[in-house]
Write a protein that holds these residues in place. Structure first.
Motif, short mmCIF file in Angstrom:
data_model
loop_
_atom_site.label_atom_id
_atom_site.label_comp_id
_atom_site.label_asym_id
_atom_site.label_seq_id
_atom_site.Cartn_x
_atom_site.Cartn_y
_atom_site.Cartn_z
N VAL A 162 0.53 -1.29 0.31
CA VAL A 162 0.15 -0.15 0.02
C VAL A 162 0.73 1.16 0.42
O VAL A 162 0.28 1.82 -0.59
N ALA A 163 2.00 1.03 1.16
CA ALA A 163 2.90 2.33 0.69
C ALA A 163 3.42 2.85 -0.37
O ALA A 163 4.24 4.37 -1.08
N VAL A 166 0.66 4.05 -2.88
CA VAL A 166 0.50 5.95 -2.56
C VAL A 166 1.90 6.43 -2.86
O VAL A 166 2.16 7.44 -3.38
N ILE A 170 1.86 10.17 -5.83
CA ILE A 170 2.26 11.00 -5.95
C ILE A 170 3.44 10.86 -6.65
O ILE A 170 3.48 12.35 -7.61
#
Length: 205
Positions: A162-163, A166, A170
């Motif tokens: 998940v990190a 993300v 970005i």
């Protein structure tokens, strides 16, 4: 009553071992992060050698030799990471008297490789048409691969995935290769090292 609870816990553990590959080495994450940081450093100095005045992608995309060098650096880091992961995981499997190639590991590999292969092919397309999105795409597809594979190994890997997703999203909004390289270094370097340490302390130490 306590005996029944112990029996249930043992049955649950046996079922988990049969469906999940729980012999991944946390140290492989540390090595992967280290190789990621080294690759990021090499890429930074390679870019700075030709372009030390601006972080814009405009001139960078015109330098085919530079793009090829960056791809070589990334592939080299990937190969070293895979070798380290295999060796360390194999050692842990043997130490625990387990089997490396079983149903759980096959499912893990299949679910991990599908998004990675798709992402790799997509990055080849981006290399020709939108190289500035490669750092974003690698983070995004790698994160999706970890999330997809987490069903067949430690649940903790899902949070790392998940990190990575993300960070990839970005990074996709940036048009500065130094910032993109920073996100890449943080995702494949720092997060891997932190994840590896946590995994090692939780399951191996």
């Amino acid at each position: 009553m306590n005996q029944h609870l112990e029996d249930i816990a043992e049955i649950r553990a046996m079922m988990e071992r049969s469906t999940r590959f729980l012999s991944l080495s946390g140290l492989s994450g540390v090595f992967a992060g280290t190789f990621g940081l080294i690759a990021s450093g090499l890429a930074y100095f390679r870019i700075a050698r030709d372009y030390n005045y601006s972080g814009s992608y405009n001139r960078l995309l015109e330098n085919q030799a530079l793009l090829e060098d960056l791809v070589k650096i990334g592939i080299s880091a990937l190969i070293l990471t895979l070798v380290a992961a295999f060796v360390l995981t194999y050692r842990r499997v043997k130490k625990n008297n387990q089997t490396l190639w079983n149903t759980a590991s096959k499912r893990l590999l299949a679910n991990l490789m599908l998004p990675l292969v798709a992402g790799g092919l997509f990055c080849l397309i981006l290399l020709q048409h939108a190289p500035h999105l490669i750092d974003s795409a690698t983070l995004l597809f790698y994160g999706l691969a970890l999330i997809n594979a987490s069903k067949y190994t430690y649940n903790d890997i899902r949070y790392l995935g998940v990190a990575e997703v993300v960070l990839g999203i970005i990074s996709g909004f940036m048009n500065d290769y130094y910032i993109g390289l920073f996100f890449w270094a943080f995702g494949f370097g720092v997060l891997h090292i932190l994840y590896g340490i946590l995994l090692y302390r939780k399951y191996e130490n």
